[in-house]
Write an enzyme that holds these catalytic residues in place. Structure first.
Site, PDB file in Angstrom:
ATOM      1  N   HIS A  76       7.145  77.482  77.239  1.00  0.00           N
ATOM      2  CA  HIS A  76       8.149  77.980  78.609  1.00  0.00           C
ATOM      3  C   HIS A  76       6.741  78.518  80.145  1.00  0.00           C
ATOM      4  O   HIS A  76       7.462  78.913  80.737  1.00  0.00           O
ATOM      5  CB  HIS A  76       8.574  79.367  79.313  1.00  0.00           C
ATOM      6  CG  HIS A  76      10.206  78.933  77.789  1.00  0.00           C
ATOM      7  ND1 HIS A  76      11.215  78.806  78.158  1.00  0.00           N
ATOM      8  CD2 HIS A  76      10.203  78.818  76.904  1.00  0.00           C
ATOM      9  CE1 HIS A  76      12.047  78.773  77.112  1.00  0.00           C
ATOM     10  NE2 HIS A  76      11.700  78.684  76.198  1.00  0.00           N
ATOM     11  N   GLU A  82     -18.603  79.449  72.029  1.00  0.00           N
ATOM     12  CA  GLU A  82     -20.110  80.167  72.335  1.00  0.00           C
ATOM     13  C   GLU A  82     -20.739  78.885  71.278  1.00  0.00           C
ATOM     14  O   GLU A  82     -22.325  79.158  71.037  1.00  0.00           O
ATOM     15  CB  GLU A  82     -20.105  81.211  71.716  1.00  0.00           C
ATOM     16  CG  GLU A  82     -20.964  82.208  72.120  1.00  0.00           C
ATOM     17  CD  GLU A  82     -20.762  83.175  72.353  1.00  0.00           C
ATOM     18  OE1 GLU A  82     -21.074  84.332  73.157  1.00  0.00           O
ATOM     19  OE2 GLU A  82     -20.774  84.030  70.982  1.00  0.00           O
ATOM     20  N   LYS A  94     -26.886  87.646  82.410  1.00  0.00           N
ATOM     21  CA  LYS A  94     -27.520  88.728  81.654  1.00  0.00           C
ATOM     22  C   LYS A  94     -28.255  89.489  82.783  1.00  0.00           C
ATOM     23  O   LYS A  94     -28.321  90.678  83.544  1.00  0.00           O
ATOM     24  CB  LYS A  94     -27.698  89.228  80.574  1.00  0.00           C
ATOM     25  CG  LYS A  94     -26.479  89.217  79.461  1.00  0.00           C
ATOM     26  CD  LYS A  94     -27.050  89.627  78.309  1.00  0.00           C
ATOM     27  CE  LYS A  94     -25.751  89.166  77.164  1.00  0.00           C
ATOM     28  NZ  LYS A  94     -26.255  88.968  75.939  1.00  0.00           N
ATOM     29  N   GLU A 125     -22.450  96.569  78.552  1.00  0.00           N
ATOM     30  CA  GLU A 125     -21.341  96.785  78.531  1.00  0.00           C
ATOM     31  C   GLU A 125     -20.811  98.060  77.520  1.00  0.00           C
ATOM     32  O   GLU A 125     -20.348  99.380  77.827  1.00  0.00           O
ATOM     33  CB  GLU A 125     -20.061  95.780  78.198  1.00  0.00           C
ATOM     34  CG  GLU A 125     -19.847  94.680  79.260  1.00  0.00           C
ATOM     35  CD  GLU A 125     -21.568  93.793  79.287  1.00  0.00           C
ATOM     36  OE1 GLU A 125     -22.094  93.665  77.459  1.00  0.00           O
ATOM     37  OE2 GLU A 125     -20.754  92.307  79.611  1.00  0.00           O
ATOM     38  N   LYS A 172     -24.303  95.002  67.124  1.00  0.00           N
ATOM     39  CA  LYS A 172     -25.232  94.602  66.366  1.00  0.00           C
ATOM     40  C   LYS A 172     -26.749  94.972  66.814  1.00  0.00           C
ATOM     41  O   LYS A 172     -27.500  95.488  66.042  1.00  0.00           O
ATOM     42  CB  LYS A 172     -25.775  93.335  66.206  1.00  0.00           C
ATOM     43  CG  LYS A 172     -25.949  91.798  65.137  1.00  0.00           C
ATOM     44  CD  LYS A 172     -25.815  90.851  65.744  1.00  0.00           C
ATOM     45  CE  LYS A 172     -27.034  90.052  65.093  1.00  0.00           C
ATOM     46  NZ  LYS A 172     -26.516  88.756  64.046  1.00  0.00           N
ATOM     47  N   GLY A 226     -23.670  87.445  65.332  1.00  0.00           N
ATOM     48  CA  GLY A 226     -21.751  88.386  66.102  1.00  0.00           C
ATOM     49  C   GLY A 226     -20.539  87.989  65.523  1.00  0.00           C
ATOM     50  O   GLY A 226     -19.580  88.472  65.419  1.00  0.00           O
ATOM     51  N   ARG A 227     -19.953  86.798  65.980  1.00  0.00           N
ATOM     52  CA  ARG A 227     -19.696  86.075  66.340  1.00  0.00           C
ATOM     53  C   ARG A 227     -18.593  85.482  64.742  1.00  0.00           C
ATOM     54  O   ARG A 227     -17.917  85.025  64.561  1.00  0.00           O
ATOM     55  CB  ARG A 227     -18.793  84.434  66.809  1.00  0.00           C
ATOM     56  CG  ARG A 227     -20.095  84.283  66.538  1.00  0.00           C
ATOM     57  CD  ARG A 227     -19.685  82.355  67.923  1.00  0.00           C
ATOM     58  NE  ARG A 227     -20.577  81.730  67.557  1.00  0.00           N
ATOM     59  CZ  ARG A 227     -22.491  81.685  68.403  1.00  0.00           C
ATOM     60  NH1 ARG A 227     -22.430  82.950  68.708  1.00  0.00           N
ATOM     61  NH2 ARG A 227     -22.865  81.150  67.919  1.00  0.00           N
TER      62      ARG A 227
HETATM   63  C1  G6Q Z   1     -22.053  86.746  69.099  1.00  0.00           C
HETATM   64  C2  G6Q Z   1     -22.027  86.771  69.627  1.00  0.00           C
HETATM   65  C3  G6Q Z   1     -22.022  88.175  71.080  1.00  0.00           C
HETATM   66  C4  G6Q Z   1     -22.638  89.240  70.952  1.00  0.00           C
HETATM   67  C5  G6Q Z   1     -22.063  90.868  71.416  1.00  0.00           C
HETATM   68  C6  G6Q Z   1     -22.353  92.117  71.191  1.00  0.00           C
HETATM   69  O1  G6Q Z   1     -22.256  85.446  68.473  1.00  0.00           O
HETATM   70  O2  G6Q Z   1     -23.849  87.555  69.652  1.00  0.00           O
HETATM   71  O3  G6Q Z   1     -20.779  88.178  71.107  1.00  0.00           O
HETATM   72  O4  G6Q Z   1     -21.141  89.399  69.149  1.00  0.00           O
HETATM   73  O5  G6Q Z   1     -22.556  90.094  72.580  1.00  0.00           O
HETATM   74  O6  G6Q Z   1     -23.207  91.726  70.810  1.00  0.00           O
HETATM   75  P1  G6Q Z   1     -23.858  93.370  70.305  1.00  0.00           P
HETATM   76  O7  G6Q Z   1     -23.183  93.584  68.468  1.00  0.00           O
HETATM   77  O8  G6Q Z   1     -25.672  93.109  70.158  1.00  0.00           O
HETATM   78  O9  G6Q Z   1     -23.242  93.961  70.936  1.00  0.00           O
END
Ligand code: G6Q
Length: 546
Positions: free
Chosen positions: A383, A352, A511, A212, A206, A266-267
């Site tokens: 199990h 989250e 972070k 990462e 996003k 994001g989620r």
């Molecule tokens: C979700 C969060 C988080 C996000 C990641 C990746 O709701 O905002 O999990 O999706 O940190 O972020 P980017 O898509 O910006 O790389």
């Protein structure tokens, strides 16, 4: 004021808990042959059986009263009307627009978001079809056989979970891979065995700044350029982001950049272009069916009366156990192997969203909020950790998920799977009394001493709560409904707990510190002052590095 209502309501719920504490579900079922009918609800082919919970009509009435008192419906309508309910980031929360196929506009400040949503969908359709048909190929003219999505968190868990869930709709010669971890092992092991000439990368971020993802994207780019040359990057990379400039400066061409918007968390973004690898893997029609299924669940959530509203009921069950009974965790147990990443996906979605300690206006919440979500597919879990769920000292409310129809015609697998699923919720509810164990052990011919030694070990307390969600088949539409069901459940709980379910400040501190620590990890010379633990770990790390 609203917090006073909540406190009073939670106290009231605790009184109901006290009232119910002396009664078991076994007794409740025995006294009421209609219990299943009373405490189950349907939407389409999805049945939610919540009768195996520690509830009666009075406690349910109190829960629905709570939902009304805190105006869950009003907050839901605020979300859908584009109000910036994500108050700390001043954003609207409109992932429902991404699966809205109706005529009505979806407005933010009077502007309809739908034309842009439809444009991106058309582009997803075109691109995914072209990759699947071979109209879009790699730099050397080879057809793509592998798509590697590089993203993390919301830009990874959703599409990875959905691709796995919809495996019957994928082709063996077009595989989707997901790289998320900054641990080099992840990208290394993913690329091992892939042919650069047949590999398409999607950088999904996003912000397009996530460390990462950018680290992995640069590694992928170097891997590709090493065998095909820098100029091949153009043909082998696409991006999904709200940061168009960032994508361009990475070198991704404009017609391979798929946008989305800050009103998609994001989620909650698997419905956006973040779902591009899914569309490529399962075909656009199936991706759209996934969106349409979610859209149907949205309509149910928006219009069904609270008493028949599946996400509302599930949300209230969770509040009941968290705030009246103090149960700290909730297990999601899919008897559907392809939902094996669903618990992990829900961990992010739920934890989250509702793992918060302050209310919308920044005051300490005076009650428990989101539980720990965990789980694994049945029957594997049986199990492994079910021992604790049956006989441990902690009570773990569970969700069982089950399809009536498998994709495979592999008798007797599915009948056994179903029998196990139903047996588990029955066993959790019924338990096994001392008398029943005694009769069993006597029947098996054990001596008095042997019985004495074994008896208490073989007793099951029972009265352990669960929901069962039973659906016809795990197809794209049903999957869309299930995911949206849980999204809205999380919404309902966030509204009751009065937290902002749409921010995630709790991920920031780590972070920041990681950024600061990087140079100290890279070189022992740059050591700064830390607590003695961090200092000791760094020192030992450097000594091990030699
Ligand atoms: C979700 C969060 C988080 C996000 C990641 C990746 O709701 O905002 O999990 O999706 O940190 O972020 P980017 O898509 O910006 O790389």
């Amino acid at each position: 004021m609203s917090n006073k209502i909540r406190k009073a309501a939670f106290e009231d719920l605790k009184q109901h808990r006290k009232r119910l504490s002396g009664t078991t579900m076994r007794e409740l079922f025995a006294h009421d042959p209609e219990r299943f009918t009373t405490y189950s609800a349907r939407f389409g082919d999805i049945l939610l059986d919540y009768s195996k919970n520690r509830i009666d009509s009075q406690s349910m009435a109190a829960l629905f009263d709570l939902a009304r008192a805190v105006d869950v419906e009003g907050r839901r309508d605020d979300m859908w009307s584009g109000k910036p309910i994500n108050v700390t980031e001043r954003r609207s929360v409109l992932h429902m627009a991404l699966r809205h196929f109706g005529e009505a506009p979806v407005l933010i400040d009077g502007a309809d978001v739908m034309p842009a949503v439809r444009d991106v969908l058309v582009r997803i359709k075109g691109f995914s079809n072209d990759v699947r048909d071979g109209a879009i190929r790699g730099a050397t003219g080879e057809q793509f056989t592998d798509v590697v999505n590089i993203g993390i968190g919301g830009s990874d868990l959703g599409p990875a979970m959905v691709t796995l869930a919809l495996a019957p709709y994928t082709r063996p010669n077009l595989r989707a891979h997901y790289v998320s971890n900054v641990d080099g092992a992840h990208i290394h092991d993913t690329l091992k065995g892939l042919d650069p000439a047949k590999t398409l990368f999607i950088v999904a971020s996003k912000t397009f700044t996530t460390d990462e993802t950018m680290t992995n994207a640069h590694t992928a780019r170097a891997w590709l350029a090493k065998s095909l040359g820098e100029e091949a990057v153009n043909d082998h990379f696409a991006a999904v982001s709200t940061n168009i400039e960032g994508c361009q400066s990475f070198g991704i061409r404009e017609d391979r950049i798929f946008g989305f918007w800050d009103w998609v968390g994001g989620r909650y973004s698997v419905w956006s272009a973040i779902g591009l690898p899914v569309a490529i893997a399962v075909g656009y029609e199936n991706f759209e069916a996934f969106l349409r299924g979610a859209g149907e669940m949205d309509q149910h959530f928006l219009t069904a009366p609270l008493e028949q509203n599946l996400p509302v009921i599930m949300g209230l069950m969770g509040v009941w156990y968290r705030n009246a009974w103090g149960f700290a965790t909730h297990a999601v147990l899919p008897y559907d192997q392809r939902l094996s990443r669903f618990p992990a996906y829900l961990q992010q979605q739920d934890m989250e969203s509702n793992g918060k300690s302050v209310t919308l206006n920044g005051k300490d919440v005076g009650w428990e909020t989101g539980p720990v979500i965990w789980g694994e597919p049945g029957t594997n879990g049986q199990h492994a950790f079910y021992q604790l769920i049956h006989q441990g000292t902690s009570v773990v409310p569970c969700d069982f998920l089950l399809a009536a129809n498998p994709h495979e015609d592999l008798s007797p697998h599915h009948a056994k799977l179903v029998a196990n699923c139903l047996a588990q919720s029955e066993a959790l509810m019924l338990g096994k009394t001392e008398d029943e164990v005694l009769t069993e052990l006597k029947g098996a011919g054990l001596s008095k001493d042997e019985i004495k030694a074994l008896l208490s070990h073989k007793v099951f307390p029972g009265n352990r709560p669960s929901n069962t969600i039973l659906y016809s088949r795990l197809d794209p539409e049903t999957l869309g409904k299930l995911v949206a069901l849980y999204e809205h459940k999380v919404f309902v709980q966030g509204a009751i707990w009065n937290v902002n379910s749409y921010d995630q400040w709790g991920v920031e501190l780590g972070k920041q510190l990681a950024k600061a620590l990087l140079s100290e990890v890279e070189s022992a010379e740059t050591a700064q002052a830390h607590d003695s633990s961090t200092q000791g770990l760094l020192a030992h790390f450097h000594s091990l590095k030699g």
